[in-house]
Design a protein around this motif. Structure first.
Motif, short mmCIF file in Angstrom:
data_model
loop_
_atom_site.label_atom_id
_atom_site.label_comp_id
_atom_site.label_asym_id
_atom_site.label_seq_id
_atom_site.Cartn_x
_atom_site.Cartn_y
_atom_site.Cartn_z
N LEU A 108 63.85 -2.89 30.62
CA LEU A 108 62.52 -2.43 30.24
C LEU A 108 61.65 -2.49 31.49
N PHE A 109 61.13 -1.34 31.90
CA PHE A 109 60.29 -1.23 33.08
C PHE A 109 58.85 -1.00 32.62
N ASP A 110 57.94 -1.80 33.13
CA ASP A 110 56.53 -1.63 32.78
C ASP A 110 55.69 -1.84 34.03
N LYS A 111 54.80 -0.90 34.29
CA LYS A 111 53.91 -0.96 35.45
C LYS A 111 52.52 -1.35 34.97
N TYR A 112 51.97 -2.36 35.59
CA TYR A 112 50.62 -2.79 35.25
C TYR A 112 49.64 -2.14 36.21
N ASP A 113 48.97 -1.17 35.70
CA ASP A 113 47.98 -0.41 36.45
C ASP A 113 46.76 -0.33 35.55
N PHE A 114 45.79 -1.17 35.81
CA PHE A 114 44.64 -1.26 34.91
C PHE A 114 43.78 -0.02 34.98
N ALA A 115 43.45 0.51 33.84
CA ALA A 115 42.54 1.64 33.71
C ALA A 115 41.49 1.26 32.69
N SER A 116 40.33 1.83 32.80
CA SER A 116 39.27 1.50 31.86
C SER A 116 39.70 1.89 30.46
N GLN A 117 39.70 0.93 29.56
CA GLN A 117 40.10 1.14 28.17
C GLN A 117 38.91 1.00 27.22
N LYS A 145 37.92 -0.04 19.24
CA LYS A 145 36.80 -0.14 18.30
C LYS A 145 36.09 -1.47 18.48
N GLU A 146 36.86 -2.53 18.76
CA GLU A 146 36.27 -3.86 18.95
C GLU A 146 35.89 -4.00 20.42
N LYS A 147 34.79 -3.42 20.82
CA LYS A 147 34.42 -3.38 22.23
C LYS A 147 34.09 -4.74 22.82
N ASP A 148 33.88 -5.75 21.97
CA ASP A 148 33.60 -7.08 22.49
C ASP A 148 34.82 -7.99 22.42
N SER A 149 36.01 -7.43 22.14
CA SER A 149 37.21 -8.26 22.03
C SER A 149 37.57 -8.83 23.40
N PHE A 150 38.22 -9.98 23.37
CA PHE A 150 38.63 -10.65 24.60
C PHE A 150 39.55 -9.76 25.43
N VAL A 151 40.48 -9.06 24.76
CA VAL A 151 41.43 -8.21 25.47
C VAL A 151 40.70 -7.09 26.21
N THR A 152 39.74 -6.46 25.56
CA THR A 152 38.98 -5.39 26.19
C THR A 152 38.20 -5.91 27.38
N ILE A 153 37.54 -7.04 27.21
CA ILE A 153 36.75 -7.62 28.31
C ILE A 153 37.65 -8.00 29.47
N ASN A 196 40.60 -6.74 30.23
CA ASN A 196 41.08 -5.51 30.85
C ASN A 196 40.02 -4.90 31.76
N GLU A 197 38.78 -4.88 31.30
CA GLU A 197 37.71 -4.29 32.11
C GLU A 197 37.47 -5.09 33.39
N ILE A 198 37.56 -6.41 33.31
CA ILE A 198 37.42 -7.25 34.50
C ILE A 198 38.57 -6.95 35.47
N ALA A 199 39.79 -6.82 34.95
CA ALA A 199 40.94 -6.50 35.80
C ALA A 199 40.78 -5.11 36.41
N PHE A 200 40.26 -4.15 35.64
CA PHE A 200 40.03 -2.80 36.16
C PHE A 200 39.05 -2.82 37.33
N VAL A 201 37.96 -3.56 37.19
CA VAL A 201 36.98 -3.67 38.28
C VAL A 201 37.62 -4.35 39.49
N GLY A 202 38.38 -5.43 39.25
CA GLY A 202 39.07 -6.12 40.35
C GLY A 202 40.03 -5.21 41.07
N GLN A 203 40.75 -4.40 40.33
CA GLN A 203 41.69 -3.45 40.93
C GLN A 203 40.94 -2.39 41.73
N THR A 204 39.82 -1.91 41.19
CA THR A 204 39.03 -0.88 41.86
C THR A 204 38.54 -1.36 43.23
#
Length: 80
Positions: free
Chosen positions: A31-40, A45-53, A55-63
């Protein structure tokens, strides 16, 4: 249903490399999986969920070059 949405997202978007079935009915591959954070943010729907937050922090860090893209290879094998 007790399905983990994050696990489903990961495996559902991975790629199985070198899939084989032997004479005994055993399936194997990688199983091959690439972690490339993109804005999600707009996809959840749950925009305040921990996973969404997270991911967004990781996206900014990657940027800004603080986080680097990486990949994982997971060997899988099971009896069909």
């Amino acid at each position: 249903m007790t399905e983990d949405k994050n696990l489903h997202w990961s495996i559902g978007h991975g790629t199985i490399l070198n899939p084989t079935i032997d004479k005994s009915g055993n399936f194997s591959g990688l199983l091959f999986d690439k972690y490339d954070f993109a804005s999600q943010y707009l996809k959840y729907k749950e925009k305040d969920s921990f996973v969404t937050i997270a991911n967004e922090i990781a996206f900014v860090g990657q940027t800004f070059g603080v986080l680097k893209n990486y990949y994982i290879l997971i060997p899988i094998k099971f009896k069909l």
